[in-house]
Enzyme design. Sequence first.
Site, PDB file in Angstrom:
ATOM      1  N   ASN A   1       9.854  12.281 -58.253  1.00 25.76           N
ATOM      2  CA  ASN A   1      10.900  13.300 -58.347  1.00 25.76           C
ATOM      3  C   ASN A   1      10.892  14.278 -57.176  1.00 25.76           C
ATOM      4  O   ASN A   1      11.339  15.409 -57.290  1.00 25.76           O
ATOM      5  CB  ASN A   1      10.790  14.068 -59.674  1.00 25.76           C
ATOM      6  CG  ASN A   1      10.841  13.139 -60.866  1.00 25.76           C
ATOM      7  OD1 ASN A   1      11.692  12.256 -60.926  1.00 25.76           O
ATOM      8  ND2 ASN A   1       9.909  13.314 -61.801  1.00 25.76           N
ATOM      9  N   ARG A   2      10.350  13.821 -56.064  1.00 19.95           N
ATOM     10  CA  ARG A   2      10.276  14.622 -54.828  1.00 19.95           C
ATOM     11  C   ARG A   2       9.404  15.878 -54.991  1.00 19.95           C
ATOM     12  O   ARG A   2       9.499  16.815 -54.192  1.00 19.95           O
ATOM     13  CB  ARG A   2      11.680  15.029 -54.339  1.00 19.95           C
ATOM     14  CG  ARG A   2      12.568  13.835 -53.960  1.00 19.95           C
ATOM     15  CD  ARG A   2      11.949  13.071 -52.789  1.00 19.95           C
ATOM     16  NE  ARG A   2      12.832  12.028 -52.289  1.00 19.95           N
ATOM     17  CZ  ARG A   2      12.712  10.720 -52.600  1.00 19.95           C
ATOM     18  NH1 ARG A   2      11.775  10.325 -53.457  1.00 19.95           N
ATOM     19  NH2 ARG A   2      13.528   9.832 -52.091  1.00 19.95           N
ATOM     20  N   LEU A   3       8.548  15.889 -56.001  1.00 18.07           N
ATOM     21  CA  LEU A   3       7.627  17.016 -56.195  1.00 18.07           C
ATOM     22  C   LEU A   3       6.289  16.650 -55.553  1.00 18.07           C
ATOM     23  O   LEU A   3       5.281  16.436 -56.225  1.00 18.07           O
ATOM     24  CB  LEU A   3       7.478  17.331 -57.689  1.00 18.07           C
ATOM     25  CG  LEU A   3       8.767  17.771 -58.374  1.00 18.07           C
ATOM     26  CD1 LEU A   3       8.534  17.990 -59.866  1.00 18.07           C
ATOM     27  CD2 LEU A   3       9.321  19.039 -57.721  1.00 18.07           C
TER      28      LEU A   3
END
Length: 222
Positions: free
Chosen positions: A199-201
């Site tokens: 989730n691009r975290l």
Amino acid sequence: MTDRDAVPLDPAAMRRQYRAEGLAETDLPATPVAQFARWFEQAATQAHLFEPNAMVVSTADAEGHPSSRTVLLKSFDDQGFVFYTNYGSRKAADLAQNPYVSLLFPWHPMARQVIVSGVARRTGRDETAAYFRTRPHGSQLGAWASAQSTVISGRDELDAAYAELAARYPEGEKVPVPPHWGGFRVAPRSVEFWQGRENRLHDRLRYVARADGGWQVERLSP
């Protein structure tokens, strides 16, 4: 379907979900060089990346105009990261005016990056000569044949210069170390380890040099 009829690729539609496991502060050793050595070994021996020592070296001239190129890392230790180049090249000219440099190791298949920010200084001539002797004979000649970053009339000019050197120094003949060629050691001031996450975290942990010679670890928001 012809090339004219082909649907152009859409970069915005290119997506890949990164790994679930990440990088925690408790995973890190005391120094960034120790952490780099750990990841570098994994990139070379586990992921079997093509040229894991390839790094993007970014410099800027006295006016702040940036430039980047891919260079091969040739050694690293607690004193810094070493690469070699022609001292007449654009990157060397930039570093003569502005010694601040950024190194980026783009280990995309592992969803990892390492970003080093530091100051570059020339290596000593003894260190340069010791490395030069380990280079293949053809690479030694190439260091003489190329006036790196200068405009030339064509490939023939470069090939002719190499052929002349090959005749002067045949295989087995000792090639002198070019006075215009040598190393730079980048002493790190910060080193960021970037691990892609879902989730691009992403995990971004950065070592920052302290005045006492130690290192402080910071977590950056992705």
